[in-house]
Design an enzyme around this catalytic site. Structure first.
Site, PDB file in Angstrom:
ATOM      1  CB  SER A  68      -1.038  -0.154   1.199  1.00  0.00           C
ATOM      2  OG  SER A  68      -1.862   0.895   1.268  1.00  0.00           O
ATOM      3  CG  ASP A  83      -5.394   7.286   1.009  1.00  0.00           C
ATOM      4  OD1 ASP A  83      -6.528   7.387   0.820  1.00  0.00           O
ATOM      5  OD2 ASP A  83      -4.739   6.311   1.359  1.00  0.00           O
ATOM      6  CG  HIS A 105      -4.651   0.946  -2.995  1.00  0.00           C
ATOM      7  ND1 HIS A 105      -4.659  -0.075  -2.258  1.00  0.00           N
ATOM      8  CD2 HIS A 105      -3.825   1.999  -2.234  1.00  0.00           C
ATOM      9  CE1 HIS A 105      -3.954   0.184  -1.090  1.00  0.00           C
ATOM     10  NE2 HIS A 105      -3.606   1.139  -1.152  1.00  0.00           N
TER      11      HIS A 105
END
Length: 124
Positions: A68, A83, A105
């Protein structure tokens, strides 16, 4: 210097255990000779400190495994993160272990998928 990097898109898949979906890859990649690895699983709230700490630690460490955000910060910048910080950081530079960016992702859209990733595909 040769770098050995295992960059994973996420730490879990729906219905699976932590790192279960890539356990075979981890085992094959690190083998039985590696006793310690640096694993960076996800971003902390203080992204600047997160990047600085990871960069400082990684300058001399191999092999590396990122999942991630750990994959995202291994690239040249965090511009592909999903994010983004709510305040503009002084820099979007990452650690630069690989000379390109990754969106960890990203997944091509699958209507019935339980994957919690993101698709940048534009609907027609």
């Amino acid at each position: 210097m040769t770098r050995r990097l295992l960059l994973v898109s996420n730490s879990t898949l729906y219905g699976g255990e932590y790192l279960q979906h890539c356990q075979q890859n981890i085992t094959e990649f690190f083998g039985t000779q590696v006793k310690r690895i640096l694993f960076v699983p996800y971003a902390l709230h203080d992204r600047d400190q997160y990047t600085k700490t990871a960069r400082d630690k990684l300058n001399s460490l191999v092999p590396y495994m990122g999942s991630s955000a750990g994959t995202n910060v291994a690239t040249i910048s965090i511009n592909t993160t999903n994010d983004m910080p709510i305040v503009y950081p002084p820099s979007l530079s990452a650690i630069g272990l690989v000379p390109f960016n990754i969106n960890p992702h990203y997944l091509d859209p699958e209507t019935n998928s339980r994957h919690m990733g993101v698709s940048t595909a534009t609907p027609i």
